[in-house]
Scaffold this active site. Sequence first.
Site, PDB file in Angstrom:
ATOM      1  CG  PHE A 149      -0.249   0.265   2.538  1.00  0.00           C
ATOM      2  CD1 PHE A 149       0.127   1.545   2.939  1.00  0.00           C
ATOM      3  CD2 PHE A 149       0.032  -0.789   3.401  1.00  0.00           C
ATOM      4  CE1 PHE A 149       0.767   1.770   4.150  1.00  0.00           C
ATOM      5  CE2 PHE A 149       0.677  -0.578   4.609  1.00  0.00           C
ATOM      6  CZ  PHE A 149       1.043   0.704   4.981  1.00  0.00           C
ATOM      7  CB  SER A 226       5.097  -8.388   6.067  1.00  0.00           C
ATOM      8  OG  SER A 226       4.463  -9.592   5.644  1.00  0.00           O
ATOM      9  CB  CYS A 281      10.483  -0.469   2.638  1.00  0.00           C
ATOM     10  SG  CYS A 281      10.981   0.015   0.977  1.00  0.00           S
TER      11      CYS A 281
END
Length: 501
Positions: A149, A226, A281
């Site tokens: 997202f 993840s 990230c």
Amino acid sequence: MTIVGNFIDGKITHSASNETIPVYDPATGKVVRELTQSTAAEVEQAIEVAHAAFPEWSKTAPLRRARVMFNFKALMEKHREELAALIVSEHGKVWSDALGELTRGIEVIEYACGIPHLIKGENSPSVGTGVDSYSLMQPVGVVAGITPFNFPAMVPLWMFPIALACGNTFILKPPALDPSASVRMAELLKEAGLPDGVFNVVHSSNEDAEQLYKDPRIAAVSFVGSSGVAEHIYKTASAHGKRVQAFGAAKNHAIVMPDADLDATVNAIMGGAFGSAGERCMALPVVVAVGDDTADKLIARLTPLIKALRVGPGIQKGAEENEMGPVVSAAHQKKVLGYIDKGEQEGAKLVVDGRGIQVAGHAEGYYVGGTLFDNVTSDMTIWREEIFGPVLSIMRSSDYDSALQLVNSHEFGNGSAIFTSNGHTAREFVQNVEAGMVGVNVPVPVPMAFHSFGGWKRSVFGALNVHGPDGVRFYTRMKTATVRWPSGQQTVSEFSMPTLG
């Protein structure tokens, strides 16, 4: 209410499931669109369509594929503001950040425009008497991308422009939280001249998405998300004979040396930690200060800046633009707030508390204020786990060696940075830090599109990174030809290993 559908075989279609998922504006907490949930049969249809389109597209001349990319780049630039508005309304990031995301994505398209040069392969004439060798870089087939997202445009653009330019067909599964940019880009690709079926978008459940990394017609899978899911997809897809690049979580650190330019460092940390509400990230959630004096000076300068952060809706522009928008969802807001609670419970010193922030006129928005912890230690949850929110932790170290050891001890190794005015220290850090992307006085060291992006350790699963040279290698297979055109018939049988001498 706008309905976001699949894009299969060159058309937007709404799912036969009649199941819809609400898409919220994080700034207001209100539903702005509805997403149709794809069925397993529709994922199957996308795979079949992409499989059928592959032979013709793979044989299309690289120069023609590049021209489609040139057209697509021009259309992306023409529709930048439209795409930015979609990103802001579904992700919540501020306007300039949405435009920045698109710029970095368009840079990958620019790189893909050079595909005739990038897949030229190798050539060695006269490797033996009358023998030449050369290589071909050929597409792998149907490839899939599963994206997160936090960058609804940029992360897909890391993948599909290079994959398509190399001659592959592509199936994209974007996140349900902010799906609209992917569908709009699919429409622009068609307008750019991409044949129907070459690029498809499906909004499947995670269970139905397993087809994308198990189906034998899929040759390769790219994933960002993840680490747990990245490892699962890597192992599962690899077991089904696919090549995989799967990128997971991060916990990026910056070491601040006593000789760092403090003003420049503080400004860099603010952007690295709180840009995009920390939902990157490559965000900078941990600073390791070398020496208590360094830490104290950082805390003193950071505290008023964090308290003064302009937090609000991302849609405002220019002088009215906020510095930080909401986080992406109510569930994620609850998760981030839970980490702040946990940090306090485990003994970190809460210097600035972002809980309970109120944004006038947006009481239902998913806001978390900038948060600062001091005296964070390596046994704390807020150091071990990726928070993915506007939470900055200050750790204290007595010297450079112990600071580096702390950074390298973490299970993730996506990015890391050092702030110093000493060239020797900087060089030592670049050589010895265990991270895939390194910054020297740069807080978010994301490589340009003509280099490759990727981390180390549990931040990545798979040998090849995205975009740049690794991206081209990932989406192509090399074939090497050894060729002789004899002047007459060979009269003697050869049973030994040819040496071509």
